[in-house]
Write an enzyme that holds these catalytic residues in place. Structure first.
Site, PDB file in Angstrom:
ATOM      1  N   CYS A 154      66.530  50.825  -0.291  1.00 39.02           N
ATOM      2  CA  CYS A 154      65.247  51.509  -0.076  1.00 39.02           C
ATOM      3  C   CYS A 154      65.252  52.350   1.195  1.00 39.02           C
ATOM      4  O   CYS A 154      64.264  52.991   1.521  1.00 39.02           O
ATOM      5  CB  CYS A 154      64.119  50.487  -0.020  1.00 39.02           C
ATOM      6  SG  CYS A 154      64.348  49.209   1.239  1.00 39.02           S
ATOM      7  N   LEU A 393      35.311  33.544  39.684  1.00 44.17           N
ATOM      8  CA  LEU A 393      35.979  32.520  38.875  1.00 44.17           C
ATOM      9  C   LEU A 393      36.667  31.478  39.739  1.00 44.17           C
ATOM     10  O   LEU A 393      36.903  30.357  39.304  1.00 44.17           O
ATOM     11  CB  LEU A 393      37.017  33.167  37.947  1.00 44.17           C
ATOM     12  CG  LEU A 393      36.490  34.201  36.947  1.00 44.17           C
ATOM     13  CD1 LEU A 393      37.639  34.854  36.194  1.00 44.17           C
ATOM     14  CD2 LEU A 393      35.523  33.541  35.965  1.00 44.17           C
ATOM     15  N   GLY A 394      37.012  31.853  40.950  1.00 47.64           N
ATOM     16  CA  GLY A 394      37.700  30.927  41.839  1.00 47.64           C
ATOM     17  C   GLY A 394      38.283  31.681  43.016  1.00 47.64           C
ATOM     18  O   GLY A 394      38.113  32.896  43.160  1.00 47.64           O
ATOM     19  N   GLY A 396      41.863  31.515  45.912  1.00 49.19           N
ATOM     20  CA  GLY A 396      43.140  30.885  46.224  1.00 49.19           C
ATOM     21  C   GLY A 396      43.739  31.512  47.456  1.00 49.19           C
ATOM     22  O   GLY A 396      43.041  32.165  48.242  1.00 49.19           O
ATOM     23  N   PHE A 398      45.512  34.047  47.780  1.00 52.64           N
ATOM     24  CA  PHE A 398      45.511  35.514  47.822  1.00 52.64           C
ATOM     25  C   PHE A 398      44.119  36.097  48.032  1.00 52.64           C
ATOM     26  O   PHE A 398      43.972  37.232  48.451  1.00 52.64           O
ATOM     27  CB  PHE A 398      46.095  36.084  46.532  1.00 52.64           C
ATOM     28  CG  PHE A 398      47.549  35.753  46.339  1.00 52.64           C
ATOM     29  CD1 PHE A 398      48.514  36.271  47.186  1.00 52.64           C
ATOM     30  CD2 PHE A 398      47.956  34.914  45.325  1.00 52.64           C
ATOM     31  CE1 PHE A 398      49.849  35.966  47.020  1.00 52.64           C
ATOM     32  CE2 PHE A 398      49.286  34.609  45.143  1.00 52.64           C
ATOM     33  CZ  PHE A 398      50.245  35.136  45.995  1.00 52.64           C
ATOM     34  N   GLY A 399      43.107  35.330  47.674  1.00 61.50           N
ATOM     35  CA  GLY A 399      41.752  35.860  47.793  1.00 61.50           C
ATOM     36  C   GLY A 399      40.894  35.407  46.627  1.00 61.50           C
ATOM     37  O   GLY A 399      41.219  34.456  45.912  1.00 61.50           O
ATOM     38  N   VAL A 400      39.808  36.116  46.409  1.00 57.99           N
ATOM     39  CA  VAL A 400      38.834  35.749  45.376  1.00 57.99           C
ATOM     40  C   VAL A 400      39.267  36.309  44.023  1.00 57.99           C
ATOM     41  O   VAL A 400      39.801  37.416  43.936  1.00 57.99           O
ATOM     42  CB  VAL A 400      37.436  36.286  45.762  1.00 57.99           C
ATOM     43  CG1 VAL A 400      36.426  36.067  44.645  1.00 57.99           C
ATOM     44  CG2 VAL A 400      36.955  35.622  47.045  1.00 57.99           C
ATOM     45  N   LYS A 415      41.973  39.805  40.600  1.00 57.84           N
ATOM     46  CA  LYS A 415      42.328  39.161  41.869  1.00 57.84           C
ATOM     47  C   LYS A 415      42.115  40.182  42.978  1.00 57.84           C
ATOM     48  O   LYS A 415      42.768  41.230  42.988  1.00 57.84           O
ATOM     49  CB  LYS A 415      43.792  38.723  41.869  1.00 57.84           C
ATOM     50  CG  LYS A 415      44.118  37.527  40.998  1.00 57.84           C
ATOM     51  CD  LYS A 415      45.596  37.190  41.149  1.00 57.84           C
ATOM     52  CE  LYS A 415      46.049  36.148  40.156  1.00 57.84           C
ATOM     53  NZ  LYS A 415      45.478  34.835  40.411  1.00 57.84           N
ATOM     54  N   ASP A 508      56.381  29.173  41.878  1.00 57.24           N
ATOM     55  CA  ASP A 508      55.156  28.438  42.200  1.00 57.24           C
ATOM     56  C   ASP A 508      54.519  27.889  40.925  1.00 57.24           C
ATOM     57  O   ASP A 508      53.317  28.011  40.710  1.00 57.24           O
ATOM     58  CB  ASP A 508      54.179  29.358  42.944  1.00 57.24           C
ATOM     59  CG  ASP A 508      53.049  28.578  43.617  1.00 57.24           C
ATOM     60  OD1 ASP A 508      53.115  27.334  43.625  1.00 57.24           O
ATOM     61  OD2 ASP A 508      52.103  29.214  44.118  1.00 57.24           O
TER      62      ASP A 508
END
Length: 648
Positions: A154, A393-394, A396, A398-400, A415, A508
């Protein structure tokens, strides 16, 4: 094993071989073989070390009539070996007509094998004009669905006579992509063959069917309507294809939203959920809470399917039925009611329970579409002004992190990077590549906002947040569902096996860096991000910063990161999952943890955890990295454990 003069060997190496099914009832299987191409033969040996290899078969090159790239007609589960494969075929005539389907392990490998075999067969007088790019399944061709075994191919064969062969590497790369047209070393798909006859039909184009709706936002993209057909114009890029719709509109679409029409199979049906595990299917159906709600999924036994059905009689629960086949190839759930196909079987049981706990009534609707590799074709830089930032949302190191909407329609997570926390320029360069990483169990990176400060990293939104918080929130219900906990670990392992294959090191890996979405899908997040950290919450050791409680001896002592250090961290993550979010090593200080790890002391078995699961954790914590299994082996081991301790 035959010993060859090395000057006679044109090419050699490992490939996966599909059984040729020369006898009617031979089972299809895939096996890794060592291939040797000489001037006269293509020979394959068993997968042993060199001194013990035995010849398993050979193809006489003067009998070869076709060497072409093939369709991806198989699944990873069918192959039985983890990883992506790049199929091609060698058609030849012996006492009958046979096709050898081979799966190269790398795209460049496939190119080199095709070119080498073509050059060795360039003077064959039996070369063909057309071929079937997928195998005959005993009843019909998998590619064109023709039920005639001797039907002409085909798809048109490529023009690869000696004067068209080139050593240009860029063209060879094009050969390696899955083209809709003919694939040739010259790199021009669909060019009429020098061997084409005037009375031959024009080669059919590749047609795909949309599995999901897709709304084009960027200019140059094209909207998709579920179940509609589209002609593929260009598929040289893995994640975005150029297609044409029935009205003649042309644009780019995400390739994971469509399926080739010839290979569509059960994916066209709402009730088919592919590789969803038993535990997730139960969770999905219980969430719907409708009598007769059902899905069909791939069974843990390769090649089989399972029907999962929700019933409220005598109490709300999910029943699982294997879909079986009789000697005539008919499908059944009860031998009294057989059908020639699974869709016909489902249709029958929609009108008649036929021994099931309930008549089949509905399937879960509005199942989420997968994330796309980037928000648009070739887009990784995102304008700040196109993002609407919503609730937090949270936060860490690195930041918000906030939920957001891109252009008012697509849910994303944003992020917002604290300035001075990462090596920004290096990460921005890496982000261009990372948007192209795509797997069911990886959080998709959509792009970055790098023109202003702070930098925003824009990713897929996962509605249930971090795995760590999810485990702690639902400890009461999850602690008694060991099957669901094991399924979470398997999903993470699949995502990590994908990263391992691409030589990406997470650095990590922990429950806090995995996210939970709809249908209990768990995905690995923040992979590779730790490389760009300048300052974070972790304790320094040897001048570098990393999470001590997830670190193996070689990281603690020498800051040596590898996929095997990720494996150690994965063992700790499994411990987190089976303790529903407890802190590893409890309240021990980092210095005390380092002392324990260096002495070879490991975490205790979580309460209620299966011994077989804890044994896998222990393998991850082998003191020497070379003694730890790969993620591919871990995945296979966990799937076997799952089969052994859970009923499908």
């Amino acid at each position: 094993m035959s010993i060859f003069n090395t000057s006679l060997v044109l090419k050699q190496g490992y490939m996966v071989k599909r059984s040729q099914n020369k006898k009617l009832y031979t089972l299809v299987n895939f096996k890794k073989r060592w291939f040797v191409l000489t001037r006269k033969y293509l020979i394959y040996y068993d997968d042993e070390n060199e001194s013990k290899r035995r010849e398993k078969g050979r193809v006489e090159l003067e009998r070869v009539h076709t060497i072409e790239a093939a369709n991806t007609f198989f699944t990873t589960e069918e192959v039985g070996i983890e990883g992506e494969y790049f199929p091609f075929l060698v058609g030849y005539h012996a006492d009958d007509d046979y096709t050898l389907f081979l799966l190269a392990l790398q795209p460049l490998d496939r190119i080199e094998w095709i070119v080498a075999i073509r050059e060795a067969c360039a003077n064959n007088i039996i070369l063909r004009y057309y071929f079937h790019p997928a195998p005959w399944n005993g009843r019909k061709w998998n590619c064109c669905k023709s039920s005639t075994k001797l039907a002409e191919g085909c798809r048109e064969c490529g023009n690869w006579l000696p004067n068209s062969v080139t050593d240009d590497n860029s063209n060879k790369e094009e050969l390696g992509s899955t083209q809709s047209g003919t694939i040739m070393p010259g790199g021009t798909p669909g060019t009429p063959s020098a061997r084409q006859k005037d009375n031959k039909p024009v080669q059919r184009s590749k047609v795909v069917v949309a599995l999901y709706n897709y709304k084009a936002i960027e200019s140059g993209d094209l909207s998709l309507e579920k179940n509609q057909e589209y002609e593929v114009l260009e598929d040289s890029q893995e994640h975005w294809w150029k297609v044409k719709d029935s009205k003649g509109n042309v644009g780019f679409i995400p390739s994971n939203y469509v399926k080739e029409k010839e290979l569509l199979g059960l994916q066209q049906y709402e009730w088919y959920v592919n590789d969803m595990s038993r535990q997730r299917s139960e969770s999905l159906l219980k969430q719907e809470d409708k009598e007769g709600c059902f899905v069909v999924r791939n069974s843990s036994t390769k090649g089989l399917y399972t029907l999962s059905l929700y019933t409220k009689v005598p109490h709300p629960h999910v029943k699982h039925y294997h879909i079986k086949q009789n000697s005539r190839g008919e499908f059944f759930l009860s031998e009294k009611h057989c059908c020639v196909s699974i869709p016909e079987l489902i249709n029958y049981h929609k009108h008649n329970s036929g021994g099931l706990a309930s008549r089949l009534k509905t399937s879960p609707c509005d199942r989420p579409a997968p994330a796309t590799a980037g928000l648009s074709h070739d887009k990784w830089e995102i304008d700040h002004s196109e993002l609407m930032l919503l609730e937090e949302l949270g936060s860490g190191q690195f930041g918000v992190v906030r939920r957001g909407k891109w252009r008012g329609s697509i849910d994303v997570a944003v992020k917002m990077m604290k300035e001075g926390t990462m090596s920004e320029d290096d990460f921005i360069e890496e982000a261009k590549v990372m948007t192209k990483l795509q797997h069911t169990n990886l959080v998709q990176l959509y792009g970055v906002c790098s023109k202003n400060r702070p930098i925003f990293i824009v990713t897929e939104y996962m509605r249930h947040g971090s795995l760590l918080n999810h485990l702690r929130r639902h400890e009461q219900s999850l602690s008694s569902n060991q099957g669901l906990l094991l399924d979470m670990c398997i999903q993470i392992c699949k995502g990590m096996a994908y990263l391992e294959r691409l030589n990406y090191i997470h650095r990590d890996l922990a429950a806090r860096n995995c996210l939970v979405g709809t249908e209990n899908v768990v995905k690995v997040a923040d992979f590779g991000l730790a490389r760009y950290v300048l300052d974070d919450q972790y304790t320094s050791s040897g001048g570098s910063k990393f999470p001590i409680k997830w670190a193996p001896p070689e990281v603690l002592n020498y800051t040596r990161f590898s996929s095997k250090s990720d494996v150690w961290a994965y063992g700790v993550l499994m411990w987190e999952v089976f303790t529903c979010g407890k802190m590893p090593y409890g309240r021990l200080k980092n210095s005390e943890v380092v002392d324990r790890v260096q002495k070879g002391l490991i975490l205790e078995k979580p309460k209620g955890c299966y011994k077989e699961v804890y044994d896998v954790m222990r393998k991850c914590w082998a003191h020497l990295p070379e003694n730890r299994p790969s993620f591919r082996i871990l995945k296979d081991t966990l799937l076997n454990v799952s089969q052994g301790i859970l009923v499908d």
